[in-house]
Design a protein around this motif. Structure first.
Motif, PDB file in Angstrom:
ATOM      1  N   ALA A 245      12.597   1.740 -62.582  1.00 23.64           N
ATOM      2  CA  ALA A 245      11.766   0.542 -62.551  1.00 23.64           C
ATOM      3  C   ALA A 245      10.457   0.802 -61.816  1.00 23.64           C
ATOM      4  N   LEU A 246      10.520   1.546 -60.716  1.00 23.12           N
ATOM      5  CA  LEU A 246       9.308   1.882 -59.976  1.00 23.12           C
ATOM      6  C   LEU A 246       8.399   2.781 -60.808  1.00 23.12           C
ATOM      7  N   ALA A 247       8.983   3.778 -61.476  1.00 25.71           N
ATOM      8  CA  ALA A 247       8.179   4.662 -62.322  1.00 25.71           C
ATOM      9  C   ALA A 247       7.530   3.874 -63.462  1.00 25.71           C
ATOM     10  N   SER A 248       8.256   2.927 -64.030  1.00 25.14           N
ATOM     11  CA  SER A 248       7.695   2.098 -65.098  1.00 25.14           C
ATOM     12  C   SER A 248       6.548   1.237 -64.575  1.00 25.14           C
ATOM     13  N   ALA A 249       6.722   0.690 -63.393  1.00 27.10           N
ATOM     14  CA  ALA A 249       5.663  -0.135 -62.810  1.00 27.10           C
ATOM     15  C   ALA A 249       4.417   0.697 -62.523  1.00 27.10           C
ATOM     16  N   VAL A 250       4.598   1.894 -61.998  1.00 22.21           N
ATOM     17  CA  VAL A 250       3.457   2.774 -61.715  1.00 22.21           C
ATOM     18  C   VAL A 250       2.773   3.195 -63.007  1.00 22.21           C
ATOM     19  N   ALA A 251       3.564   3.531 -64.029  1.00 19.17           N
ATOM     20  CA  ALA A 251       2.986   3.916 -65.321  1.00 19.17           C
ATOM     21  C   ALA A 251       2.219   2.750 -65.934  1.00 19.17           C
ATOM     22  N   GLY A 252       2.778   1.551 -65.850  1.00 20.20           N
ATOM     23  CA  GLY A 252       2.097   0.373 -66.386  1.00 20.20           C
ATOM     24  C   GLY A 252       0.785   0.108 -65.671  1.00 20.20           C
TER      25      GLY A 252
ATOM     26  N   SER B  86       9.270  -3.864 -66.404  1.00 21.50           N
ATOM     27  CA  SER B  86       9.896  -3.232 -65.241  1.00 21.50           C
ATOM     28  C   SER B  86      10.347  -4.257 -64.207  1.00 21.50           C
ATOM     29  N   ARG B  87       9.910  -5.483 -64.360  1.00 21.70           N
ATOM     30  CA  ARG B  87      10.274  -6.542 -63.415  1.00 21.70           C
ATOM     31  C   ARG B  87      11.291  -7.508 -63.997  1.00 21.70           C
ATOM     32  N   GLY B  88      11.678  -7.333 -65.261  1.00 25.22           N
ATOM     33  CA  GLY B  88      12.508  -8.314 -65.947  1.00 25.22           C
ATOM     34  C   GLY B  88      13.986  -8.189 -65.666  1.00 25.22           C
ATOM     35  N   THR B  89      14.725  -9.215 -66.085  1.00 26.45           N
ATOM     36  CA  THR B  89      16.176  -9.233 -66.028  1.00 26.45           C
ATOM     37  C   THR B  89      16.703  -9.552 -67.415  1.00 26.45           C
TER      38      THR B  89
ATOM     39  N   ASN C 159      33.040 -13.620 -78.141  1.00 24.76           N
ATOM     40  CA  ASN C 159      33.467 -14.152 -76.858  1.00 24.76           C
ATOM     41  C   ASN C 159      32.240 -14.635 -76.088  1.00 24.76           C
ATOM     42  N   THR C 160      32.144 -15.923 -75.892  1.00 20.86           N
ATOM     43  CA  THR C 160      31.008 -16.479 -75.147  1.00 20.86           C
ATOM     44  C   THR C 160      31.415 -16.945 -73.759  1.00 20.86           C
ATOM     45  N   SER C 161      32.651 -16.698 -73.376  1.00 22.48           N
ATOM     46  CA  SER C 161      33.084 -17.180 -72.070  1.00 22.48           C
ATOM     47  C   SER C 161      32.637 -16.256 -70.944  1.00 22.48           C
ATOM     48  N   ARG C 162      32.332 -15.011 -71.274  1.00 26.54           N
ATOM     49  CA  ARG C 162      31.885 -14.081 -70.236  1.00 26.54           C
ATOM     50  C   ARG C 162      30.410 -14.307 -69.929  1.00 26.54           C
ATOM     51  N   SER C 163      30.049 -14.149 -68.702  1.00 27.22           N
ATOM     52  CA  SER C 163      28.652 -14.238 -68.305  1.00 27.22           C
ATOM     53  C   SER C 163      28.235 -12.903 -67.708  1.00 27.22           C
ATOM     54  N   LEU C 164      27.048 -12.492 -68.017  1.00 23.78           N
ATOM     55  CA  LEU C 164      26.541 -11.250 -67.443  1.00 23.78           C
ATOM     56  C   LEU C 164      26.080 -11.434 -66.008  1.00 23.78           C
ATOM     57  N   GLY C 165      26.078 -12.646 -65.553  1.00 26.54           N
ATOM     58  CA  GLY C 165      25.636 -12.914 -64.192  1.00 26.54           C
ATOM     59  C   GLY C 165      24.141 -12.719 -64.049  1.00 26.54           C
ATOM     60  N   SER C 166      23.717 -12.238 -62.909  1.00 25.44           N
ATOM     61  CA  SER C 166      22.283 -12.039 -62.675  1.00 25.44           C
ATOM     62  C   SER C 166      21.968 -10.555 -62.602  1.00 25.44           C
ATOM     63  N   TRP C 167      22.509  -9.796 -63.560  1.00 31.02           N
ATOM     64  CA  TRP C 167      22.262  -8.364 -63.598  1.00 31.02           C
ATOM     65  C   TRP C 167      20.776  -8.100 -63.725  1.00 31.02           C
ATOM     66  N   SER C 168      20.270  -7.183 -62.934  1.00 39.35           N
ATOM     67  CA  SER C 168      18.853  -6.863 -62.948  1.00 39.35           C
ATOM     68  C   SER C 168      18.678  -5.360 -63.128  1.00 39.35           C
ATOM     69  N   PHE C 169      17.834  -4.990 -64.072  1.00 36.14           N
ATOM     70  CA  PHE C 169      17.531  -3.582 -64.295  1.00 36.14           C
ATOM     71  C   PHE C 169      16.911  -2.972 -63.049  1.00 36.14           C
ATOM     72  N   ARG C 170      16.069  -3.742 -62.385  1.00 33.83           N
ATOM     73  CA  ARG C 170      15.421  -3.240 -61.164  1.00 33.83           C
ATOM     74  C   ARG C 170      16.435  -2.870 -60.107  1.00 33.83           C
ATOM     75  N   GLU C 171      17.463  -3.697 -59.975  1.00 36.52           N
ATOM     76  CA  GLU C 171      18.467  -3.431 -58.946  1.00 36.52           C
ATOM     77  C   GLU C 171      19.358  -2.254 -59.321  1.00 36.52           C
ATOM     78  N   SER C 172      19.664  -2.109 -60.610  1.00 37.59           N
ATOM     79  CA  SER C 172      20.550  -1.037 -61.046  1.00 37.59           C
ATOM     80  C   SER C 172      19.839   0.306 -61.155  1.00 37.59           C
TER      81      SER C 172
ATOM     82  N   GLY D 175       0.271  -1.196 -70.907  1.00 35.71           N
ATOM     83  CA  GLY D 175       0.516  -1.142 -69.469  1.00 35.71           C
ATOM     84  C   GLY D 175       1.001  -2.474 -68.923  1.00 35.71           C
ATOM     85  N   GLY D 176       0.414  -3.555 -69.411  1.00 37.57           N
ATOM     86  CA  GLY D 176       0.871  -4.874 -68.976  1.00 37.57           C
ATOM     87  C   GLY D 176       2.297  -5.151 -69.410  1.00 37.57           C
TER      88      GLY D 176
END
Length: 140
Positions: A27-34, A121-124, A9-22, A114-115
């Motif tokens: 995400a903050l812990a990952s950024a600090v660790a990086g 941690s900033r990706g979508t 099924n390719t008709s569904r879109s995940l939209g703009s789901w963001s790991f950072r937002e969810s 780390g990079g």
């Protein structure tokens, strides 16, 4: 052969789901660790690069290397009476111990990891329409 498989099924879109937002805390812990990995790796790599550079131009543990850039600078500018920056470079080149290969490689891995962690941690996630299955059809 596999005629009972469902169509993709390719008709569904995940939209703009963001790991950072969810998951903001993860995400903050990952950024600090990086960032921590980058800083820790850099504390080894920067001095090691400085010592290697000084050794490469002729400031070695046994003194100024014959025929090197350092010996040319000494004979051109200072002669026998050196001081200031030249003496500082020679003191660092003579007394510093180069880091081991394992330490250098571990530090490079820490900076790269780390990079990558910081970037992740900033990706979508990509949208479903970009998954390469646009023209999927049922196999029946």
């Amino acid at each position: 052969m596999y005629t009972n498989l469902p169509a993709i099924n390719t008709s569904r879109s995940l939209g703009s789901w963001s790991f950072r937002e969810s998951h903001p805390k993860v995400a903050l812990a990952s950024a600090v660790a990086g960032a921590g990995l980058i800083i820790a790796g850099s504390t080894v790599l920067i001095p090691a690069a400085a010592v290697a550079s000084l050794n490469a131009v002729g400031f070695t543990a046994s003194g100024v290397a014959a025929g090197s850039v350092a010996s040319a600078a000494q004979s051109t500018f200072w002669g026998a009476s050196t001081g200031g920056l030249f003496s500082t470079f020679q003191a660092v080149g003579a007394t510093s111990v180069a880091s081991s290969t394992g330490t250098i490689l571990s530090s490079i891995a820490a900076v790269v990891g780390g990079g990558a962690t910081l970037a992740a941690s900033r990706g979508t996630t990509p949208k479903a329409k970009d998954n390469g299955f646009k023209n999927s059809k049922p196999l029946s």
